[in-house]
Design a protein around this motif. Structure first.
Motif, PDB file in Angstrom:
ATOM      1  N   ALA A 253       0.762  -1.285   0.003  1.00 22.61           N
ATOM      2  CA  ALA A 253       0.169  -0.092   0.035  1.00 22.61           C
ATOM      3  C   ALA A 253       1.024   1.195  -0.099  1.00 22.61           C
ATOM      4  CB  ALA A 253      -0.803  -0.069   1.267  1.00 22.61           C
TER       5      ALA A 253
ATOM      6  N   ALA B  69      -4.814  -5.059   3.756  1.00 18.45           N
ATOM      7  CA  ALA B  69      -4.260  -5.882   2.753  1.00 18.45           C
ATOM      8  C   ALA B  69      -4.651  -7.292   2.807  1.00 18.45           C
ATOM      9  CB  ALA B  69      -2.535  -6.005   3.088  1.00 18.45           C
TER      10      ALA B  69
ATOM     11  N   ALA C 116      -8.199  -6.913   1.661  1.00 17.98           N
ATOM     12  CA  ALA C 116      -8.128  -6.604  -0.060  1.00 17.98           C
ATOM     13  C   ALA C 116      -8.178  -8.144  -0.737  1.00 17.98           C
ATOM     14  CB  ALA C 116      -7.012  -5.896  -0.518  1.00 17.98           C
TER      15      ALA C 116
ATOM     16  N   GLN D  15      -7.658  -1.887  -2.121  1.00 17.06           N
ATOM     17  CA  GLN D  15      -7.228  -1.417  -0.590  1.00 17.06           C
ATOM     18  C   GLN D  15      -8.374  -0.361  -0.229  1.00 17.06           C
ATOM     19  OE1 GLN D  15      -4.289  -1.312   1.675  1.00 17.06           O
ATOM     20  NE2 GLN D  15      -3.734  -3.281   0.701  1.00 17.06           N
TER      21      GLN D  15
END
Length: 334
Positions: free
Chosen positions: A80, A163, A166, A320
């Motif tokens: 990210a 994460a 996601a 994200q």
């Protein structure tokens, strides 16, 4: 041959002409992790390495400095943060046969803006006394009611958690991911809080039986006399996504858009992806090297092996925002 740049020195560097045999780094990674590598690179190439260690605000600093920035490379953890730098326009694409050979496709930006260096798995820490080693096999299983009142975790809005969510979105879609989040929330032993090591402490103290965490925290706890007992109270388990592998994240490097010492910066990027440098870097923080032919440290190997989810991490980075929205919709931290 290791120099910490203060803000004042970095400011002076902006006005100074680039030196032919130096390379300047901005890093979120700690000095003790980079020093063995920078020393080895200087010894191998004669190129001096200057490092500014930052706690936050790297992208903002690079944007403020613009084309005058002295930074050639940025080092950070988590896809990210790498994606944030790319989206902010403070990096440039790099194409190198050496990098493409040393870094698997899943671990670099398809457009070459960032390149992974090491990975860490998002695993389950499980009580040795209260959880059998084969009781947790998938991330999906964490929503099973059998874990009600038995799970500890850090905030749902933390980048590590986002994460993982996601990745769940990628594999299962929005409806199933929302249901999974609600299931995990209903199984929590306490409100999400603390860092990954705090969750292991909670297992040791009996507050919960399992937690999510990054693999390298086991190594860090084992080297800390105050936390060794926590580490020894748990097993490291490697769950997978149904039909795929274990979720991993990365540490990575990117070349800045300005890069006054571009050739030296590229030499350092290529050096960092060699098996020898990879193993030094991975050992320093109990991570997994990614170059073909490289091996984890023996302590890391002792935790077990796993097959990583091979989804390109930039794909997960693109999810994200949707993942964070779902976390907030289910009020995961509430």
């Amino acid at each position: 041959m290791f120099l910490r740049l203060t803000t004042a020195l970095a400011t002076l560097a902006i006005a100074a002409p680039a030196l032919a045999q130096e390379v300047n780094l901005y890093s979120y990674r700690q000095p003790e992790l980079l020093e063995p590598l920078t020393d080895a690179f200087t010894e191998a190439t004669g190129i001096k390495v200057n490092v500014a260690f930052l706690e936050k605000g790297m992208v903002e600093r690079l944007k403020a400095e613009g084309s005058r920035s002295p930074a050639d490379l940025i080092f950070t953890v988590d896809v990210a943060r790498l994606a944030e730098a790319v989206q902010a326009g403070v990096t440039q694409p790099v194409d190198s046969e050496t990098l493409r050979s040393n870094v698997p496709a899943a671990y670099h930006d398809p457009d070459g803006h960032w390149w992974g260096l090491t990975t860490r798995a998002r695993i389950v820490y499980a009580s040795k006394d209260r959880v059998a080693p084969d009781e947790v096999t998938t991330y999906e299983d964490l929503a099973d009611p059998k874990w009600k009142g038995r799970i500890c975790t850090r905030s749902g809005t933390h980048p590590y958690t986002v994460a993982l969510v996601a990745a769940m979105l990628h594999h299962h879609g929005e409806d199933d991911t929302r249901a999974w989040l609600e299931g995990v929330k209903s199984n929590l032993a306490r409100k999400p809080q603390g860092n990954d090591r705090a969750q292991v402490k909670a297992i040791w103290s009996g507050e919960c039986d399992i937690s999510l965490g990054n693999t390298y925290y086991m190594g860090q706890m084992l080297e800390d006399p105050e936390q060794t007992e926590w580490a020894n109270s748990v097993n490291v388990l490697f769950p997978v996504f149904e039909g795929s592998g274990t979720h991993v994240n990365i540490s990575g490097v990117a070349m800045t858009a300005s890069a006054p010492n571009r050739d030296n910066a590229l030499k350092m990027m290529e050096f960092l992806t060699t098996p020898t440098a990879q193993q030094v870097y991975a050992k320093a923080n109990y991570e997994y090297p990614i170059a073909p032919g490289s091996e984890p440290d023996e302590l890391v190997k002792s935790w077990g092996s796993f097959t990583a989810d091979d989804t390109n991490l930039m794909t997960l980075a693109s999810l994200q925002e949707a993942a964070l929205r779902l976390v907030e919709e289910v009020d995961f931290d509430g």
